[in-house]
Design a protein around this motif. Structure first.
Motif, mmCIF file in Angstrom:
data_model
loop_
_atom_site.group_PDB
_atom_site.id
_atom_site.type_symbol
_atom_site.label_atom_id
_atom_site.label_comp_id
_atom_site.label_asym_id
_atom_site.label_seq_id
_atom_site.Cartn_x
_atom_site.Cartn_y
_atom_site.Cartn_z
ATOM 1 N N ASN A 197 -55.452 -30.963 -2.185
ATOM 2 C CA ASN A 197 -54.543 -30.103 -3.099
ATOM 3 C C ASN A 197 -53.132 -30.121 -2.535
ATOM 4 N N LYS A 198 -52.041 -30.637 -3.112
ATOM 5 C CA LYS A 198 -50.998 -30.860 -2.744
ATOM 6 C C LYS A 198 -49.705 -30.059 -3.526
ATOM 7 N N ALA A 199 -50.345 -28.849 -4.016
ATOM 8 C CA ALA A 199 -49.664 -27.849 -4.858
ATOM 9 C C ALA A 199 -48.949 -27.024 -3.738
ATOM 10 N N PRO A 200 -47.682 -26.525 -3.585
ATOM 11 C CA PRO A 200 -47.317 -25.312 -2.652
ATOM 12 C C PRO A 200 -47.918 -24.238 -2.867
ATOM 13 N N THR A 201 -48.300 -23.355 -1.609
ATOM 14 C CA THR A 201 -48.938 -22.184 -1.807
ATOM 15 C C THR A 201 -47.810 -21.149 -1.984
ATOM 16 N N GLU A 202 -48.438 -19.869 -2.554
ATOM 17 C CA GLU A 202 -47.594 -18.912 -2.915
ATOM 18 C C GLU A 202 -46.711 -18.119 -1.723
ATOM 19 N N VAL A 203 -47.499 -18.196 -0.506
ATOM 20 C CA VAL A 203 -47.168 -17.451 0.593
ATOM 21 C C VAL A 203 -46.805 -18.725 1.532
ATOM 22 N N GLN A 204 -45.591 -18.763 1.905
ATOM 23 C CA GLN A 204 -45.202 -19.814 2.978
ATOM 24 C C GLN A 204 -45.310 -19.206 4.340
#
Length: 176
Positions: free
Chosen positions: A19-26
């Motif tokens: 999964n290469k999508a950015p997370t909602e919480v960094q």
């Protein structure tokens, strides 16, 4: 040929990210440190205040604390901070005879430690034991004559006692 095959087997395979999508919480390093500090504070509650109600309990506490200090000193004779903490604790209890004896024992271990000499003399001056303080400064300056702090403090003590002649004599001895 055999060596190239062995080399290929030693190289680990790179893990593939699915999964290469950015997370909602960094998550930042700052946030990780803050959370670690908060959890550390949560795990260590403050110790309760101990109230000593009678003389027997106070004596038992003193005995226990002295035994702890003596054990630390016995285990680590050359750790001067243990000696100083012990003597300062005795001084905080107004045990005027015990604190100097601890410094004497510490000086037997390390007579070249400037901090020991200074703390020892200061404790005597605080308790208005002027003769005792003079009896500390003299051997301190004989043992370590190049430590300017000894000369300054001894001269200052003589000035505070309004002994101008003694102050001059100490100062002139230091200039030799």
């Amino acid at each position: 040929m055999a060596s190239t095959a062995a080399r290929k087997q030693c190289i680990p395979k790179v893990a593939k990210v699915k999964n290469k999508a950015p997370t909602e919480v960094q998550i930042t390093a700052e946030k990780l440190l803050r959370e670690a500090k908060e959890s550390e504070l949560e795990l260590l509650p403050r110790p309760p205040q101990q109230k000593i109600t009678d003389v027997e309990e106070l004596n038992n506490y003193k005995l226990w604390k002295r035994k702890t200090f003596e054990d630390n000193v016995r285990k680590n004779r050359t750790t001067i901070s243990n000696w100083i903490k012990y003597a300062q604790w005795e001084e905080s209890l107004k045990e005027i005879q015990r604190a100097p004896s601890i410094y004497e024992r510490a000086l037997d271990v390390d007579y070249r430690n400037v901090t020991l000499w200074l703390k020892y003399a200061e404790i005597e001056m605080k308790n208005r034991q002027v003769n005792h303080a003079c009896n500390i400064w003299d051997p301190a300056m004989t043992t370590l004559p190049r430590v300017n702090q000894f000369w300054y403090k001894y001269t200052y003590m003589e000035e505070m006692l309004r002994n101008v002649a003694g102050s001059r004599q100490v100062f002139e001895r230091g200039m030799e």
